[in-house]
Motif scaffolding. Structure first.
Motif, PDB file in Angstrom:
ATOM      1  N   THR A   1       0.822  -1.218   0.000  1.00 29.78           N
ATOM      2  CA  THR A   1       0.000   0.000   0.000  1.00 29.78           C
ATOM      3  C   THR A   1       0.849   1.257   0.000  1.00 29.78           C
ATOM      4  OG1 THR A   1      -1.717  -1.189   1.239  1.00 29.78           O
ATOM      5  CG2 THR A   1      -1.847   1.214   1.205  1.00 29.78           C
ATOM      6  N   ILE A   2       1.868   1.317   0.867  1.00 33.88           N
ATOM      7  CA  ILE A   2       2.686   2.540   0.907  1.00 33.88           C
ATOM      8  C   ILE A   2       3.532   2.666  -0.364  1.00 33.88           C
ATOM      9  CG2 ILE A   2       2.730   2.612   3.426  1.00 33.88           C
ATOM     10  CD1 ILE A   2       5.607   1.631   3.325  1.00 33.88           C
ATOM     11  N   GLY A   3       3.851   1.536  -1.006  1.00 34.49           N
ATOM     12  CA  GLY A   3       4.541   1.601  -2.291  1.00 34.49           C
ATOM     13  C   GLY A   3       3.683   2.259  -3.351  1.00 34.49           C
ATOM     14  N   ILE A   4       2.420   1.883  -3.397  1.00 31.94           N
ATOM     15  CA  ILE A   4       1.483   2.500  -4.349  1.00 31.94           C
ATOM     16  C   ILE A   4       1.313   3.982  -4.030  1.00 31.94           C
ATOM     17  CG2 ILE A   4      -0.914   2.524  -5.131  1.00 31.94           C
ATOM     18  CD1 ILE A   4      -0.935  -0.525  -4.682  1.00 31.94           C
ATOM     19  N   MET A   5       1.213   4.318  -2.742  1.00 32.10           N
ATOM     20  CA  MET A   5       1.088   5.726  -2.341  1.00 32.10           C
ATOM     21  C   MET A   5       2.284   6.538  -2.828  1.00 32.10           C
ATOM     22  SD  MET A   5      -0.292   5.145   1.548  1.00 32.10           S
ATOM     23  CE  MET A   5       0.333   6.735   2.072  1.00 32.10           C
ATOM     24  N   ALA A   6       3.482   5.974  -2.667  1.00 37.28           N
ATOM     25  CA  ALA A   6       4.682   6.693  -3.093  1.00 37.28           C
ATOM     26  C   ALA A   6       4.697   6.893  -4.607  1.00 37.28           C
ATOM     27  CB  ALA A   6       5.930   5.936  -2.648  1.00 37.28           C
ATOM     28  N   MET A   7       4.290   5.879  -5.363  1.00 44.65           N
ATOM     29  CA  MET A   7       4.289   5.991  -6.816  1.00 44.65           C
ATOM     30  C   MET A   7       3.350   7.087  -7.305  1.00 44.65           C
ATOM     31  SD  MET A   7       4.685   2.156  -8.439  1.00 44.65           S
ATOM     32  CE  MET A   7       3.697   1.236  -7.275  1.00 44.65           C
ATOM     33  N   LEU A   8       2.249   7.310  -6.590  1.00 45.27           N
ATOM     34  CA  LEU A   8       1.299   8.335  -7.004  1.00 45.27           C
ATOM     35  C   LEU A   8       1.918   9.725  -6.995  1.00 45.27           C
ATOM     36  CD1 LEU A   8      -1.939   7.084  -5.180  1.00 45.27           C
ATOM     37  CD2 LEU A   8      -1.395   6.927  -7.626  1.00 45.27           C
ATOM     38  N   ALA A   9       2.966   9.928  -6.163  1.00 46.01           N
ATOM     39  CA  ALA A   9       3.618  11.235  -6.107  1.00 46.01           C
ATOM     40  C   ALA A   9       4.318  11.573  -7.416  1.00 46.01           C
ATOM     41  CB  ALA A   9       4.619  11.273  -4.955  1.00 46.01           C
ATOM     42  N   ALA A  10       4.579  10.574  -8.275  1.00 47.74           N
ATOM     43  CA  ALA A  10       5.199  10.847  -9.577  1.00 47.74           C
ATOM     44  C   ALA A  10       4.325  11.775 -10.411  1.00 47.74           C
ATOM     45  CB  ALA A  10       5.453   9.537 -10.324  1.00 47.74           C
ATOM     46  N   ALA A  11       3.003  11.734 -10.194  1.00 47.31           N
ATOM     47  CA  ALA A  11       2.092  12.612 -10.936  1.00 47.31           C
ATOM     48  C   ALA A  11       2.332  14.080 -10.593  1.00 47.31           C
ATOM     49  CB  ALA A  11       0.642  12.232 -10.626  1.00 47.31           C
ATOM     50  N   ILE A  12       2.914  14.348  -9.407  1.00 48.31           N
ATOM     51  CA  ILE A  12       3.250  15.727  -9.029  1.00 48.31           C
ATOM     52  C   ILE A  12       4.525  16.170  -9.737  1.00 48.31           C
ATOM     53  CG2 ILE A  12       3.883  17.228  -7.100  1.00 48.31           C
ATOM     54  CD1 ILE A  12       2.183  15.438  -5.286  1.00 48.31           C
TER      55      ILE A  12
END
Length: 473
Positions: A437-448
């Motif tokens: 879950t935290i891996g997916i959360m971190a990947m979402l920051a790439a959109a920023i």
């Protein structure tokens, strides 16, 4: 203008600041390996000890905005001495704590000192040495800060296994006494040229927002608060934050000016720091627990296993500048953020049958990716700020970094607790789901970070990567 120092003071002053940096960085990493042993001694669940970590981080985040004003008001000598003394006194209180509640309160006392040690230490260097000497002096005083994450987990694991967890705090006392003596005899009493205004109401609003949002996250995990109370706390925190920014837009001297966000690299960097660190900030908290609670490692073995993570992080700093100059911030941060998420999620594949060497390689790659992420995020945030906004921007970056680390630990604790209580989930599966879950959360920051342009951060190519704030721990 820098203060004229006598040769003895100019030579010894960096060593004094380095002592404070070492105390802070060592304490930030030595604790995590000891959490299971502390939980057993205090009759607590080892998976619900995140408040011990969060209490310190949140206290530091709260006081960083006030550190400059406090130093100007009372003088760097007195404030630096008091910071080390408070940190040492808090360490003693932690060592003699008999319950989790007392330990958390003691960590808050530690945080009061820790919040002032690093900012005031850097301020002393800034005011005592000419700008031409800053890179050399700051490079020297931050070396002990890099050694802390390397020594902390191993030293903490060894102390827990062969002595007791109390020694991870008692070790700060002799270092603190040396630091207090050195500050009192060597550090000059430096103050600002004029009395500065402090935005007290803004500080209270901003602080209330941080506390309420963090408690709301904790309410989902360790505190077991009803969802209605969690929602009320979260709503209250967001309301305080909104009220602060509305007020700051019209205040001539706000705590943090909204005009900072007119610089695109700063806006992207701050938001990227906030969300990317939610994942990576939980790493030092989760990995020692995974190794000891789920995989049965001894404290010493768990501490030794963290060495590749810290060592590769130090080595990665040497390649950060060439990579950023070659590919630019947009490519490096977008790609590295996705890699960070993948590496975090990969820890969800670790089982008792995983070869030890494979685990060490995973942690080594993770440390390098994490270090590159911090370096790139911190420098892109500050690189395009003008001199008038640099101090305020650096202070806000430090606050956001500490806040996102504490929120990351709170979020990881909530996820771990939630997955553990599921009927068909054992402890190891709960860790697997948490890392995923935290891996997916971190990947979402790439959109920023993909919002950056290929030219962002290249206004001064000769200084593409500035010295970053010491806020990685």
């Amino acid at each position: 203008m820098p203060t004229a120092l006598d040769p003895r003071t100019a030579k010894l002053l960096p060593w004094v600041v380095a002592i404070a940096f070492f105390m802070q960085s060592l304490d930030g990493t030595i604790l995590n390996t000891a959490l299971p042993a502390m939980a057993r001694d205090l009759a607590e669940d080892p998976l619900r000890m995140q408040s011990v970590v969060i209490a310190y981080m949140l206290t530091v985040a709260l006081l960083i905005p006030a550190s400059g004003w406090i130093a100007d008001r009372f003088g760097t000598k007195r404030v630096f001495f008091s910071a080390i003394a408070l940190f040492s006194l808090g360490s003693l209180a932690c060592a003699i704590s008999s319950s989790l509640t007392v330990l958390v309160c003691s960590r808050v006392l530690q945080g009061l000192g820790g919040a002032l040690m690093l900012p005031v230490g850097r301020l002393v260097v800034l005011r005592a040495y000419p700008r031409s000497e800053l890179v050399r002096i700051l490079g020297f005083v931050t070396i002990p800060g890099l050694l802390g994450p390397l020594l902390g987990p191993t030293l903490g694991g060894w102390m827990v296994e062969y002595l007791s967890w109390h020694w991870i705090f008692l070790i700060n006392l002799p270092v603190g006494l040396l630091g207090c003596w050195a500050v009192w005899t060597i550090v000059p009493d430096l103050r600002g040229s004029s009395r500065t205004h402090f935005d007290t109401l803004g500080f209270l609003m901003f602080g209330a927002a941080m506390v309420l949002i963090t408690i709301a996250m904790e309410g989902l995990g360790e505190l077991h608060l009803p969802h209605l109370r969690v929602m009320l706390l979260l709503f209250g925190g967001m309301a305080c934050l909104a009220a602060y920014w509305v007020r700051a837009a019209h205040d001539p001297e706000p705590l943090f000016s909204p005009t900072l966000f007119r610089t695109r690299t700063f806006a992207v960097g701050i938001l990227g720091n906030l969300f990317a660190r939610l994942g990576s900030g939980a790493l030092p908290f989760l990995v020692p627990l995974l190794l000891q609670v789920a995989l049965g490692y001894s404290p010493a073995q768990a501490g030794m296993s963290m060495i590749p993570l810290a060592a590769s992080a130090m080595l990665a700093k040497s390649v950060a500048r060439p990579l950023i100059e070659r590919f630019g911030y947009r490519v490096v941060l977008t790609t590295n953020t996705l890699a960070l998420g993948v590496m975090l999620a990969s820890l969800g594949l670790v089982t008792p049958d995983t070869p030890y060497i494979v685990l060490l390689v995973q942690l080594g790659i993770m440390g390098a990716v994490n270090s590159l992420q911090f370096t790139a995020m911190n420098t892109v945030t500050l690189i395009d700020l003008d001199d008038a906004n640099a101090s305020s921007g650096n202070s806000l970056l430090s606050v956001v970094a500490q806040l996102s680390l504490s929120l990351g630990v709170a979020c990881a604790g909530a996820l771990l607790g939630g997955f553990t209580t599921e009927a068909d989930t054992n402890v190891l599966q709960a860790f697997h789901l948490t890392f995923l879950t935290i891996g997916i959360m971190a990947m979402l920051a790439a959109a920023i970070f993909v919002q950056l342009s290929n030219r962002d951060g290249k206004k001064d190519s000769s200084n593409a990567v500035r010295p970053e704030p010491e806020i990685e721990a």
